[in-house]
Design a protein around this motif. Structure first.
Motif, mmCIF file in Angstrom:
data_model
loop_
_atom_site.group_PDB
_atom_site.id
_atom_site.type_symbol
_atom_site.label_atom_id
_atom_site.label_comp_id
_atom_site.label_asym_id
_atom_site.label_seq_id
_atom_site.Cartn_x
_atom_site.Cartn_y
_atom_site.Cartn_z
ATOM 1 N N LEU A 45 0.830 -1.196 0.000
ATOM 2 C CA LEU A 45 0.000 0.000 0.000
ATOM 3 C C LEU A 45 0.873 1.258 0.000
ATOM 4 O O LEU A 45 0.585 2.222 -0.704
ATOM 5 C CB LEU A 45 -0.921 0.001 1.230
ATOM 6 N N VAL A 46 1.955 1.229 0.782
ATOM 7 C CA VAL A 46 2.889 2.360 0.857
ATOM 8 C C VAL A 46 4.300 1.793 0.650
ATOM 9 O O VAL A 46 5.019 1.504 1.615
ATOM 10 C CB VAL A 46 2.788 3.091 2.216
ATOM 11 N N PRO A 47 4.716 1.632 -0.612
ATOM 12 C CA PRO A 47 5.993 0.981 -0.893
ATOM 13 C C PRO A 47 7.200 1.617 -0.202
ATOM 14 O O PRO A 47 8.064 0.904 0.305
ATOM 15 C CB PRO A 47 6.124 1.066 -2.412
ATOM 16 N N VAL A 48 7.266 2.941 -0.152
ATOM 17 C CA VAL A 48 8.451 3.585 0.435
ATOM 18 C C VAL A 48 8.573 3.228 1.918
ATOM 19 O O VAL A 48 9.677 3.035 2.431
ATOM 20 C CB VAL A 48 8.441 5.114 0.200
ATOM 21 N N LYS A 49 7.460 3.099 2.620
ATOM 22 C CA LYS A 49 7.477 2.712 4.039
ATOM 23 C C LYS A 49 8.064 1.314 4.194
ATOM 24 O O LYS A 49 8.903 1.065 5.064
ATOM 25 C CB LYS A 49 6.053 2.781 4.605
ATOM 26 N N ASP A 50 7.629 0.399 3.353
ATOM 27 C CA ASP A 50 8.131 -0.972 3.435
ATOM 28 C C ASP A 50 9.569 -1.074 2.936
ATOM 29 O O ASP A 50 10.346 -1.884 3.455
ATOM 30 C CB ASP A 50 7.204 -1.920 2.676
ATOM 31 N N GLN A 125 26.241 -2.478 -5.852
ATOM 32 C CA GLN A 125 25.586 -3.487 -6.684
ATOM 33 C C GLN A 125 24.153 -3.741 -6.216
ATOM 34 O O GLN A 125 23.238 -3.844 -7.035
ATOM 35 C CB GLN A 125 26.378 -4.791 -6.665
ATOM 36 N N LEU A 126 23.969 -3.845 -4.894
ATOM 37 C CA LEU A 126 22.618 -4.067 -4.364
ATOM 38 C C LEU A 126 21.685 -2.945 -4.792
ATOM 39 O O LEU A 126 20.586 -3.193 -5.286
ATOM 40 C CB LEU A 126 22.642 -4.180 -2.836
ATOM 41 N N PHE A 127 22.119 -1.712 -4.626
ATOM 42 C CA PHE A 127 21.256 -0.583 -4.987
ATOM 43 C C PHE A 127 20.997 -0.535 -6.488
ATOM 44 O O PHE A 127 19.913 -0.126 -6.920
ATOM 45 C CB PHE A 127 21.824 0.725 -4.446
ATOM 46 N N ASN A 128 21.943 -0.959 -7.283
ATOM 47 C CA ASN A 128 21.720 -1.090 -8.720
ATOM 48 C C ASN A 128 20.664 -2.146 -9.005
ATOM 49 O O ASN A 128 19.759 -1.933 -9.809
ATOM 50 C CB ASN A 128 23.019 -1.479 -9.419
ATOM 51 N N ILE A 129 20.806 -3.298 -8.365
ATOM 52 C CA ILE A 129 19.891 -4.428 -8.577
ATOM 53 C C ILE A 129 18.459 -4.060 -8.202
ATOM 54 O O ILE A 129 17.516 -4.411 -8.910
ATOM 55 C CB ILE A 129 20.369 -5.660 -7.771
ATOM 56 N N ILE A 130 18.291 -3.365 -7.075
ATOM 57 C CA ILE A 130 16.935 -3.032 -6.615
ATOM 58 C C ILE A 130 16.443 -1.700 -7.179
ATOM 59 O O ILE A 130 15.343 -1.263 -6.870
ATOM 60 C CB ILE A 130 16.841 -3.034 -5.076
ATOM 61 N N LYS A 132 17.396 1.484 -6.700
ATOM 62 C CA LYS A 132 17.212 2.543 -5.706
ATOM 63 C C LYS A 132 18.470 3.406 -5.697
ATOM 64 O O LYS A 132 19.554 2.942 -6.033
ATOM 65 C CB LYS A 132 16.991 1.973 -4.302
ATOM 66 N N LYS A 133 18.302 4.647 -5.299
ATOM 67 C CA LYS A 133 19.447 5.555 -5.212
ATOM 68 C C LYS A 133 20.019 5.504 -3.808
ATOM 69 O O LYS A 133 19.331 5.847 -2.842
ATOM 70 C CB LYS A 133 19.030 6.982 -5.546
ATOM 71 N N TYR A 134 21.258 5.110 -3.714
ATOM 72 C CA TYR A 134 21.920 5.050 -2.414
ATOM 73 C C TYR A 134 21.992 6.427 -1.772
ATOM 74 O O TYR A 134 21.779 6.565 -0.565
ATOM 75 C CB TYR A 134 23.322 4.458 -2.527
ATOM 76 N N SER A 135 22.238 7.448 -2.576
ATOM 77 C CA SER A 135 22.419 8.793 -2.015
ATOM 78 C C SER A 135 21.183 9.277 -1.267
ATOM 79 O O SER A 135 21.282 10.098 -0.362
ATOM 80 C CB SER A 135 22.788 9.780 -3.118
ATOM 81 N N ALA A 136 20.014 8.748 -1.610
ATOM 82 C CA ALA A 136 18.776 9.178 -0.962
ATOM 83 C C ALA A 136 18.634 8.622 0.453
ATOM 84 O O ALA A 136 17.864 9.157 1.250
ATOM 85 C CB ALA A 136 17.573 8.763 -1.810
ATOM 86 N N ILE A 137 19.356 7.559 0.768
ATOM 87 C CA ILE A 137 19.183 6.917 2.080
ATOM 88 C C ILE A 137 20.504 6.687 2.805
ATOM 89 O O ILE A 137 20.543 6.145 3.906
ATOM 90 C CB ILE A 137 18.391 5.595 1.918
ATOM 91 N N ASN A 138 21.592 7.136 2.225
ATOM 92 C CA ASN A 138 22.933 6.937 2.770
ATOM 93 C C ASN A 138 23.012 7.223 4.264
ATOM 94 O O ASN A 138 23.416 6.371 5.053
ATOM 95 C CB ASN A 138 23.898 7.841 1.987
ATOM 96 N N LYS A 139 22.661 8.415 4.682
ATOM 97 C CA LYS A 139 22.783 8.803 6.092
ATOM 98 C C LYS A 139 21.876 7.960 6.973
ATOM 99 O O LYS A 139 22.229 7.642 8.115
ATOM 100 C CB LYS A 139 22.482 10.291 6.265
ATOM 101 N N GLN A 140 20.708 7.601 6.469
ATOM 102 C CA GLN A 140 19.780 6.784 7.259
ATOM 103 C C GLN A 140 20.355 5.390 7.515
ATOM 104 O O GLN A 140 20.213 4.857 8.604
ATOM 105 C CB GLN A 140 18.424 6.663 6.564
ATOM 106 N N LEU A 141 20.991 4.796 6.522
ATOM 107 C CA LEU A 141 21.573 3.459 6.707
ATOM 108 C C LEU A 141 22.644 3.484 7.791
ATOM 109 O O LEU A 141 22.729 2.564 8.613
ATOM 110 C CB LEU A 141 22.149 2.936 5.396
#
Length: 195
Positions: A45-50, A125-130, A132-141
């Motif tokens: 329902l809310v992909p970004v949350k999951d 590689q993981l972020f390429n495969i899925i 997604k942009k790593y830069s958008a979540i870098n600090k959160q990780l």
């Protein structure tokens, strides 16, 4: 509830991918993170949350030494109104505590099959495969890695204050040592991507 037990439909990643449970590990041709993020995008329902929740679980699993986070440990719930979302986390254990268990990741991180091979290239590689942009979540990780270690440390401290056998206290202390060492490896891999 007053009406009694309400059951919710739950489907794990193997079921959603029509893969038998005997193939729950990616090295056994089972689903990996690519399939997980694809199913989130398809059903949630809310992909970004999951998406964020999966990242939290991935980082926590790495820090605590849970190398058995396979496709049957990621499930989706179908709520009464038909909405679908990632189920609450379950089966989050420190498999690294048991020296005889395989340390191969159940779901690969890029080409990394274990903690020793985890590096910045694996995360890229993981972020390429899925997709997604790593830069958008870098600090959160990085924050997830830090908060995972703090949570583990807090639980171990509370446990050690309890009335437990010494062998159990020694085990949780070992888990904390594993988490501290893994935290450093994870941070090194995550922080090097920014450079």
């Amino acid at each position: 509830t007053k009406e009694g037990t309400q059951r919710l439909q739950q489907e794990d990643l193997c079921q959603l991918c029509s893969i038998p449970s005997t193939m729950k590990y990616e090295v056994s041709r089972g689903p990996g993170f690519k399939e997980l993020f694809s199913k989130i995008n398809q059903f949630s329902l809310v992909p970004v949350k999951d998406d964020i929740e999966v990242f939290k679980r991935l980082i926590f699993s790495l820090v605590i030494g849970n190398y058995d986070a396979h496709a049957k440990n990621f499930s989706f719930l179908v709520l009464a109104d038909g909405a679908i979302s990632l189920s609450p986390a379950y089966d989050l254990v420190c498999t690294a505590l048991y020296e005889d268990l395989d340390t191969t990741f159940a779901m690969l991180i890029g080409d990394a099959k274990d903690l020793e091979s985890l590096n910045k290239e694996a995360f890229k590689q993981l972020f390429n495969i899925i997709q997604k942009k790593y830069s958008a979540i870098n600090k959160q990780l990085i924050k997830y890695a830090d908060s995972s270690l703090k949570a583990i440390s807090d639980v171990v401290t509370r446990f050690k204050e309890g009335n437990y056998y010494q062998v159990d206290i020694d085990s949780v202390q070992h888990i904390l040592e594993i988490a501290k060492a893994n935290h450093e490896i994870v941070l090194k891999a995550l922080q090097s991507i920014r450079k």
